[in-house]
Design a protein around this motif. Structure first.
Motif, PDB file in Angstrom:
ATOM      1  N   UNK A   1      39.403 -80.868   7.965  1.00  0.00           N
ATOM      2  CA  UNK A   1      39.177 -81.865   6.935  1.00  0.00           C
ATOM      3  C   UNK A   1      40.358 -82.063   6.028  1.00  0.00           C
ATOM      4  N   UNK A   2      41.501 -81.495   6.373  1.00  0.00           N
ATOM      5  CA  UNK A   2      42.650 -81.565   5.493  1.00  0.00           C
ATOM      6  C   UNK A   2      43.486 -82.801   5.818  1.00  0.00           C
ATOM      7  N   UNK A   3      44.152 -83.330   4.800  1.00  0.00           N
ATOM      8  CA  UNK A   3      44.926 -84.540   5.013  1.00  0.00           C
ATOM      9  C   UNK A   3      46.409 -84.267   5.152  1.00  0.00           C
ATOM     10  N   UNK A   4      46.839 -83.009   5.140  1.00  0.00           N
ATOM     11  CA  UNK A   4      48.266 -82.735   5.296  1.00  0.00           C
ATOM     12  C   UNK A   4      48.674 -82.940   6.746  1.00  0.00           C
ATOM     13  N   UNK A   5      49.858 -83.477   6.914  1.00  0.00           N
ATOM     14  CA  UNK A   5      50.371 -83.860   8.219  1.00  0.00           C
ATOM     15  C   UNK A   5      51.377 -82.835   8.734  1.00  0.00           C
ATOM     16  N   UNK A   6      51.282 -82.510  10.010  1.00  0.00           N
ATOM     17  CA  UNK A   6      52.287 -81.702  10.688  1.00  0.00           C
ATOM     18  C   UNK A   6      53.004 -82.620  11.665  1.00  0.00           C
TER      19      UNK A   6
ATOM     20  N   UNK B   1      59.993 -87.030   0.589  1.00  0.00           N
ATOM     21  CA  UNK B   1      59.007 -88.094   0.720  1.00  0.00           C
ATOM     22  C   UNK B   1      57.716 -87.702   0.020  1.00  0.00           C
ATOM     23  N   UNK B   2      57.106 -88.652  -0.643  1.00  0.00           N
ATOM     24  CA  UNK B   2      55.768 -88.418  -1.159  1.00  0.00           C
ATOM     25  C   UNK B   2      54.812 -89.390  -0.478  1.00  0.00           C
ATOM     26  N   UNK B   3      53.547 -89.022  -0.452  1.00  0.00           N
ATOM     27  CA  UNK B   3      52.529 -89.856   0.184  1.00  0.00           C
ATOM     28  C   UNK B   3      51.238 -89.748  -0.597  1.00  0.00           C
ATOM     29  N   UNK B   4      50.569 -90.890  -0.766  1.00  0.00           N
ATOM     30  CA  UNK B   4      49.279 -90.935  -1.437  1.00  0.00           C
ATOM     31  C   UNK B   4      48.182 -91.220  -0.425  1.00  0.00           C
ATOM     32  N   UNK B   5      47.034 -90.613  -0.648  1.00  0.00           N
ATOM     33  CA  UNK B   5      45.858 -90.979   0.131  1.00  0.00           C
ATOM     34  C   UNK B   5      44.611 -90.588  -0.676  1.00  0.00           C
ATOM     35  N   UNK B   6      43.484 -91.089  -0.224  1.00  0.00           N
ATOM     36  CA  UNK B   6      42.186 -90.624  -0.706  1.00  0.00           C
ATOM     37  C   UNK B   6      41.432 -90.096   0.503  1.00  0.00           C
ATOM     38  N   UNK B   7      40.317 -89.419   0.286  1.00  0.00           N
ATOM     39  CA  UNK B   7      39.558 -88.826   1.384  1.00  0.00           C
ATOM     40  C   UNK B   7      39.244 -89.893   2.431  1.00  0.00           C
ATOM     41  N   UNK B   8      39.581 -89.598   3.670  1.00  0.00           N
ATOM     42  CA  UNK B   8      39.256 -90.497   4.759  1.00  0.00           C
ATOM     43  C   UNK B   8      40.196 -91.669   4.933  1.00  0.00           C
ATOM     44  N   UNK B   9      41.251 -91.729   4.137  1.00  0.00           N
ATOM     45  CA  UNK B   9      42.192 -92.842   4.292  1.00  0.00           C
ATOM     46  C   UNK B   9      43.528 -92.345   4.816  1.00  0.00           C
TER      47      UNK B   9
ATOM     48  N   UNK C   1      71.687 -75.969  -9.945  1.00  0.00           N
ATOM     49  CA  UNK C   1      71.041 -76.862 -10.902  1.00  0.00           C
ATOM     50  C   UNK C   1      69.565 -77.046 -10.585  1.00  0.00           C
ATOM     51  N   UNK C   2      68.882 -77.788 -11.454  1.00  0.00           N
ATOM     52  CA  UNK C   2      67.471 -78.110 -11.287  1.00  0.00           C
ATOM     53  C   UNK C   2      67.337 -79.621 -11.116  1.00  0.00           C
ATOM     54  N   UNK C   3      66.299 -80.052 -10.389  1.00  0.00           N
ATOM     55  CA  UNK C   3      66.101 -81.484 -10.175  1.00  0.00           C
ATOM     56  C   UNK C   3      64.612 -81.818 -10.279  1.00  0.00           C
ATOM     57  N   UNK C   4      64.345 -83.025 -10.762  1.00  0.00           N
ATOM     58  CA  UNK C   4      62.972 -83.546 -10.827  1.00  0.00           C
ATOM     59  C   UNK C   4      62.917 -84.881 -10.115  1.00  0.00           C
ATOM     60  N   UNK C   5      62.021 -84.986  -9.157  1.00  0.00           N
ATOM     61  CA  UNK C   5      61.802 -86.227  -8.412  1.00  0.00           C
ATOM     62  C   UNK C   5      60.430 -86.765  -8.777  1.00  0.00           C
ATOM     63  N   UNK C   6      60.307 -88.104  -8.773  1.00  0.00           N
ATOM     64  CA  UNK C   6      59.069 -88.727  -9.234  1.00  0.00           C
ATOM     65  C   UNK C   6      58.476 -89.660  -8.186  1.00  0.00           C
ATOM     66  N   UNK C   7      57.174 -89.805  -8.269  1.00  0.00           N
ATOM     67  CA  UNK C   7      56.435 -90.582  -7.279  1.00  0.00           C
ATOM     68  C   UNK C   7      55.225 -91.206  -7.958  1.00  0.00           C
ATOM     69  N   UNK C   8      55.004 -92.496  -7.717  1.00  0.00           N
ATOM     70  CA  UNK C   8      53.830 -93.151  -8.301  1.00  0.00           C
ATOM     71  C   UNK C   8      53.282 -94.168  -7.316  1.00  0.00           C
ATOM     72  N   UNK C   9      52.025 -94.548  -7.552  1.00  0.00           N
ATOM     73  CA  UNK C   9      51.368 -95.493  -6.657  1.00  0.00           C
ATOM     74  C   UNK C   9      50.524 -96.457  -7.466  1.00  0.00           C
ATOM     75  N   UNK C  10      50.438 -97.690  -6.982  1.00  0.00           N
ATOM     76  CA  UNK C  10      49.604 -98.713  -7.611  1.00  0.00           C
ATOM     77  C   UNK C  10      48.190 -98.721  -7.030  1.00  0.00           C
ATOM     78  N   UNK C  11      47.965 -97.906  -6.018  1.00  0.00           N
ATOM     79  CA  UNK C  11      46.765 -98.052  -5.193  1.00  0.00           C
ATOM     80  C   UNK C  11      45.520 -97.381  -5.752  1.00  0.00           C
ATOM     81  N   UNK C  12      45.697 -96.408  -6.669  1.00  0.00           N
ATOM     82  CA  UNK C  12      44.537 -95.659  -7.140  1.00  0.00           C
ATOM     83  C   UNK C  12      44.150 -94.478  -6.268  1.00  0.00           C
ATOM     84  N   UNK C  13      44.921 -94.219  -5.202  1.00  0.00           N
ATOM     85  CA  UNK C  13      44.644 -93.039  -4.379  1.00  0.00           C
ATOM     86  C   UNK C  13      44.915 -91.770  -5.174  1.00  0.00           C
TER      87      UNK C  13
END
Lengths: 111, 111
Positions: free
Chosen positions: A95-100, B90-98, B17-29
């Motif tokens: 049921x996990x959504x992480x991809x390999x 890379x970042x990725x957004x999803x919701x359960x089942x999507x 050094x240290x780094x911060x990367x950012x990720x956002x989505x318009x989708x609501x996931x």
């Protein structure tokens, strides 16, 4: 070892069919995916297949799944130069959504 | 267009050094995952966040950390940078089942 393995390179002529192959090791895989990555870009989902299916067709794309051999293939009909990219096979477990992901197959389409 | 935005697109940092990367989505996931893609390799899962809590982690050391905010956007922080941290993140957004929707990635170079 690798959970997902792919051949590294495929070269075809425009108009031919391309077949990209993938093997996976985890029999509890639930979904198997094909992603496309063009140079300098992120990942684009092409198609996916649920592990209880044998085949899925979506326009020029056909996915075949052989669960016994844990073998997945992606066939691209009438391959175009715009199909040149790296193709990744990926799986999710349970049921996990992480991809390999596999290491990717570079498809080169020549005119 | 996946609606997932990553920033910055490229950056160069010095070892240590240290780094911060950012990720956002318009989708609501509501679930966000981070992946590291080294040159010539497939993406490797770093960690996933759901409802602002870490929901799974890959084989990465603790100097890789993350946050998810109430609006579901996310940060990836890497401390004590090493040369081998050079990769596409890379970042990725999803919701359960999507399906997962990927951003275009941040290319990090450590010199």
């Amino acid at each position: 070892g690798e959970d997902v393995e792919q051949s590294l390179f495929l070269s075809v002529r425009e108009g031919d069919s391309s077949v990209i192959n993938c093997t996976y090791t985890d029999s509890s895989s639930t979904y198997l995916y094909w992603y496309k990555q063009e140079p300098g870009a992120g990942l684009q989902l092409l198609t996916y297949i649920f592990s209880n299916m044998d085949m899925k067709q979506d326009q020029r794309l056909t996915v075949l799944l052989n669960k016994k051999d844990k073998h997945l293939s992606l066939r691209i009909a009438d391959t175009q130069t715009g199909d040149s990219a790296i193709y990744f096979c990926a799986e999710t477990l349970g049921g996990y959504s992480t991809l390999t992901f596999g290491k990717g197959t570079m498809l080169l389409v020549s005119p | 267009e996946t609606g997932v935005t990553q920033s910055p697109t490229h950056l160069i940092k010095t070892r240590g050094q240290q780094v911060t990367l950012r990720c956002s989505s318009q989708s609501g996931h509501n679930t966000v995952s981070w992946y590291q893609q080294a040159l010539g390799q497939g993406p490797q899962f770093i960690f996933q966040y759901y409802r602002e809590e870490e929901n799974g982690r890959g084989n990465f050391p603790p100097r890789f950390s993350g946050l998810q905010f109430p609006n579901y956007s996310s940060e990836l922080n890497v401390n004590a940078l090493e040369l081998d941290d050079s990769a596409l993140y890379l970042c990725a957004f999803n919701s359960a089942g999507t399906e997962a929707f990927f951003g275009q990635g941040t290319r990090l170079t450590v010199v």
